[in-house]
Design a protein around this motif. Structure first.
Motif, PDB file in Angstrom:
ATOM      1  N   UNK A 146     -10.664  -7.044  19.217  1.00  0.00           N
ATOM      2  CA  UNK A 146     -11.205  -8.154  18.440  1.00  0.00           C
ATOM      3  C   UNK A 146     -12.488  -7.737  17.751  1.00  0.00           C
ATOM      4  N   UNK A 147     -13.227  -8.704  17.237  1.00  0.00           N
ATOM      5  CA  UNK A 147     -14.455  -8.393  16.507  1.00  0.00           C
ATOM      6  C   UNK A 147     -15.539  -7.826  17.423  1.00  0.00           C
ATOM      7  N   UNK A 148     -15.428  -8.055  18.724  1.00  0.00           N
ATOM      8  CA  UNK A 148     -16.398  -7.463  19.642  1.00  0.00           C
ATOM      9  C   UNK A 148     -16.367  -5.950  19.589  1.00  0.00           C
ATOM     10  N   UNK A 149     -15.162  -5.384  19.544  1.00  0.00           N
ATOM     11  CA  UNK A 149     -15.035  -3.920  19.441  1.00  0.00           C
ATOM     12  C   UNK A 149     -15.536  -3.421  18.093  1.00  0.00           C
ATOM     13  N   UNK A 150     -15.302  -4.193  17.047  1.00  0.00           N
ATOM     14  CA  UNK A 150     -15.798  -3.810  15.717  1.00  0.00           C
ATOM     15  C   UNK A 150     -17.327  -3.748  15.727  1.00  0.00           C
ATOM     16  N   UNK A 151     -17.945  -4.779  16.302  1.00  0.00           N
ATOM     17  CA  UNK A 151     -19.417  -4.805  16.342  1.00  0.00           C
ATOM     18  C   UNK A 151     -19.962  -3.646  17.180  1.00  0.00           C
ATOM     19  N   UNK A 152     -19.242  -3.294  18.239  1.00  0.00           N
ATOM     20  CA  UNK A 152     -19.687  -2.171  19.068  1.00  0.00           C
ATOM     21  C   UNK A 152     -19.684  -0.870  18.263  1.00  0.00           C
ATOM     22  N   UNK A 153     -18.631  -0.641  17.472  1.00  0.00           N
ATOM     23  CA  UNK A 153     -18.571   0.560  16.638  1.00  0.00           C
ATOM     24  C   UNK A 153     -19.689   0.540  15.605  1.00  0.00           C
ATOM     25  N   UNK A 154     -19.925  -0.612  15.006  1.00  0.00           N
ATOM     26  CA  UNK A 154     -20.999  -0.721  14.007  1.00  0.00           C
ATOM     27  C   UNK A 154     -22.366  -0.424  14.629  1.00  0.00           C
ATOM     28  N   UNK A 155     -22.603  -0.951  15.803  1.00  0.00           N
ATOM     29  CA  UNK A 155     -23.909  -0.740  16.439  1.00  0.00           C
ATOM     30  C   UNK A 155     -24.068   0.698  16.918  1.00  0.00           C
ATOM     31  N   UNK A 156     -22.980   1.304  17.402  1.00  0.00           N
ATOM     32  CA  UNK A 156     -23.049   2.713  17.784  1.00  0.00           C
ATOM     33  C   UNK A 156     -23.379   3.580  16.570  1.00  0.00           C
ATOM     34  N   UNK A 157     -22.769   3.247  15.433  1.00  0.00           N
ATOM     35  CA  UNK A 157     -23.040   3.998  14.203  1.00  0.00           C
ATOM     36  C   UNK A 157     -24.510   3.871  13.824  1.00  0.00           C
ATOM     37  N   UNK A 158     -25.067   2.676  13.956  1.00  0.00           N
ATOM     38  CA  UNK A 158     -26.489   2.484  13.647  1.00  0.00           C
ATOM     39  C   UNK A 158     -27.371   3.314  14.570  1.00  0.00           C
ATOM     40  N   UNK A 159     -27.025   3.346  15.870  1.00  0.00           N
ATOM     41  CA  UNK A 159     -27.829   4.122  16.828  1.00  0.00           C
ATOM     42  C   UNK A 159     -27.768   5.618  16.511  1.00  0.00           C
ATOM     43  N   UNK A 160     -26.570   6.117  16.207  1.00  0.00           N
ATOM     44  CA  UNK A 160     -26.431   7.536  15.869  1.00  0.00           C
ATOM     45  C   UNK A 160     -27.213   7.848  14.599  1.00  0.00           C
ATOM     46  N   UNK A 161     -27.169   6.933  13.628  1.00  0.00           N
ATOM     47  CA  UNK A 161     -27.920   7.129  12.387  1.00  0.00           C
ATOM     48  C   UNK A 161     -29.415   7.201  12.658  1.00  0.00           C
ATOM     49  N   UNK A 162     -29.899   6.359  13.567  1.00  0.00           N
ATOM     50  CA  UNK A 162     -31.325   6.392  13.914  1.00  0.00           C
ATOM     51  C   UNK A 162     -31.698   7.729  14.563  1.00  0.00           C
ATOM     52  N   UNK A 163     -30.834   8.230  15.446  1.00  0.00           N
ATOM     53  CA  UNK A 163     -31.086   9.536  16.068  1.00  0.00           C
ATOM     54  C   UNK A 163     -31.115  10.641  15.018  1.00  0.00           C
ATOM     55  N   UNK A 164     -30.187  10.558  14.068  1.00  0.00           N
ATOM     56  CA  UNK A 164     -30.127  11.555  12.996  1.00  0.00           C
ATOM     57  C   UNK A 164     -31.406  11.533  12.166  1.00  0.00           C
ATOM     58  N   UNK A 165     -31.870  10.326  11.813  1.00  0.00           N
ATOM     59  CA  UNK A 165     -33.092  10.202  11.008  1.00  0.00           C
ATOM     60  C   UNK A 165     -34.305  10.790  11.727  1.00  0.00           C
ATOM     61  N   UNK A 166     -34.375  10.572  13.020  1.00  0.00           N
ATOM     62  CA  UNK A 166     -35.559  10.997  13.763  1.00  0.00           C
ATOM     63  C   UNK A 166     -35.499  12.455  14.217  1.00  0.00           C
ATOM     64  N   UNK A 167     -34.295  12.901  14.621  1.00  0.00           N
ATOM     65  CA  UNK A 167     -34.199  14.214  15.256  1.00  0.00           C
ATOM     66  C   UNK A 167     -33.264  15.193  14.558  1.00  0.00           C
ATOM     67  N   UNK A 168     -32.584  14.777  13.482  1.00  0.00           N
ATOM     68  CA  UNK A 168     -31.632  15.660  12.830  1.00  0.00           C
ATOM     69  C   UNK A 168     -30.248  15.526  13.445  1.00  0.00           C
ATOM     70  N   UNK A 169     -29.253  16.073  12.747  1.00  0.00           N
ATOM     71  CA  UNK A 169     -27.873  15.841  13.148  1.00  0.00           C
ATOM     72  C   UNK A 169     -27.250  16.878  14.058  1.00  0.00           C
ATOM     73  N   UNK A 170     -27.984  17.912  14.446  1.00  0.00           N
ATOM     74  CA  UNK A 170     -27.375  19.012  15.194  1.00  0.00           C
ATOM     75  C   UNK A 170     -26.770  18.546  16.511  1.00  0.00           C
TER      76      UNK A 170
END
Length: 443
Positions: A146-170
């Motif tokens: 359901x939409x709960x799983x969709x929101x989880x994927x969206x929020x995980x993507x945001x968290x990974x993006x924040x890590x990338x911005x701060x520490x790089x993508x390696x």
């Protein structure tokens, strides 16, 4: 003529812990579920493992049976089978995504993936070619989402993006690849209402784009293109115009940074054409990218025209609301700096880059390190050695905190440019600071 044993399938059956007889029964159950009942027994499995290619319907059931037993997606390639026909089918898209992500997760495959080269001959699908092409998947016993799983994927993507911005993508990219394989791929094949399926494909597209962007950061340009193409497929399937044009724009950024100006121009134009409903902030980003690409191919008039368009769109966007985390005035100034540099105005480029750095929020540490180092390179190019050394000193302060191939590249370029000046006191100090934080500097 002797057959080649299917060692990949044999390994998966062993991993499942099933006997050949039990495995055949599992395949038969799935055949019944999908309306194609079969009566395979242990001798059939023996033949498959020995190298006999199962029928097309049987291959689908075999892969599904293994996926259920192993509690993870198993792809055709992993089972030693050719990819299924129909590139627009859910199996074609999801299969390719799982294979790509699994290889990216595997340290033993990194050197192979890294060998893939950027290609200007890559076929980019047009929006009509990808829109709505993924059909509903016969999920069998797959869970319903359901939409709960969709929101989880969206929020995980945001968290990974924040890590990338701060520490790089390696380090963040393999984590994103693992999430794509172990969680998102299963969601893409699960039962769901049409609106949820489209939302999940859109979320998966956004994550693919981010993973491709992180591959660019590491200099793995062929790999990045493969992620970008998956993002386009999923964006089209979910009818997500925004992520589709965002991905094309990202591909243009990749191309222009590699010096493929004409290709970057085509991609930037395609992104603009694919987003007729874009808001002013997206329009500013697209026009800024078009300006950079036009400047690189020497089209001064077009470059300046697009830059004015970007500035006007940014004024409208900023007057409506502040949008933290998207295209902002610092990004606009970076595009202006790139345009000025391409058109030969190095002094203007330095000033625009300094202004961009001043406006950039501190959470974007990776971009700050890279762009500060780039500013120093351009200061040195116009003869300002002392100013360049001061700027490189700033970049080196945060450099140890990021894991980024592009930042590493800028540090290598710094060493190359400063080596002829190593007798200069300030240059010598910068090189010593660089050596102290792990940048390779010859003694």
């Amino acid at each position: 003529m002797s057959k080649t044993p299917n060692e990949a399938l044999a390994r998966l059956v062993r991993e499942s812990g099933l006997t050949y007889s039990a495995f055949a029964m599992a395949v038969n159950r799935i055949g019944t579920e999908i309306g194609r009942p079969t009566r395979y027994d242990d001798s059939a499995v023996t033949h498959w493992v020995a190298g006999t290619m199962p029928r097309k319907e049987a291959r689908a059931a075999i892969v599904e049976a293994l996926s259920r037993k192993l509690f993870r997606p198993v792809t055709y390639a992993e089972a030693g089978f050719p990819s299924p026909d129909g590139g627009g089918s859910p199996l074609g898209t999801v299969e390719g995504l799982v294979d790509l992500g699994r290889q990216d997760m595997d340290p033993s495959r990194r050197s192979v993936l890294g060998a893939a080269l950027f290609s200007v001959a890559l076929t980019i699908p047009d929006w009509p070619d990808v829109v709505g092409r993924i059909e509903a998947h016969a999920a069998g016993e797959a869970p319903r989402i359901g939409m709960g799983e969709v929101r989880m994927v969206q929020e995980m993507t945001e968290r990974v993006s924040e890590l990338d911005d701060q520490f790089g993508g390696r380090h963040a990219r393999p984590m994103a690849a693992a999430f794509l394989v172990n969680t998102v791929a299963g969601y893409l094949k699960a039962q769901a209402p049409d609106a949820v399926r489209k939302a999940m494909m859109s979320a998966a597209s956004d994550l693919c784009y981010l993973t491709g962007y992180m591959a660019v950061d590491e200099g793995l340009h062929g790999l990045a293109q493969r992620y970008y193409l998956k993002a386009l497929e999923l964006a089209g399937a979910s009818e997500d115009h925004l992520t589709y044009c965002t991905t094309l724009r990202g591909m243009s950024v990749q191309a222009v940074d590699l010096g493929h100006g004409a290709h970057a121009m085509r991609l930037a134009d395609a992104a603009a054409a694919a987003s007729p409903q874009a808001g002013p902030r997206m329009r500013a980003f697209l026009a800024g990218q078009q300006a950079h690409a036009a400047a690189q191919i020497g089209d001064r008039i077009q470059a300046l025209q697009y830059m004015k368009e970007a500035e006007k769109a940014m004024e409208v966007a900023e007057s409506r609301a502040k949008a933290f985390g998207s295209y902002d005035p610092s990004s606009l100034m970076y595009h202006l700096a790139q345009v000025k540099h391409e058109l030969g105005d190095n002094s203007g480029a330095v000033e625009a880059m300094k202004e961009s750095n001043k406006l950039r929020h501190s959470v974007y540490r990776r971009a700050m390190v890279r762009h500060t180092a780039l500013t120093a390179e351009r200061q040195l190019a116009i003869g300002h050695l002392e100013a360049a050394c001061e700027t490189w000193t700033e970049a080196l302060t945060d450099y140890p905190l990021v894991q980024s191939g592009r930042c590493d590249e800028r540090m290598r370029e710094m060493v190359s440019l400063l080596t002829p000046y190593r007798e200069n006191t300030q240059a010598k100090g910068v090189l010593e600071q660089a050596r102290a934080v792990g940048v390779p500097v010859a003694a």
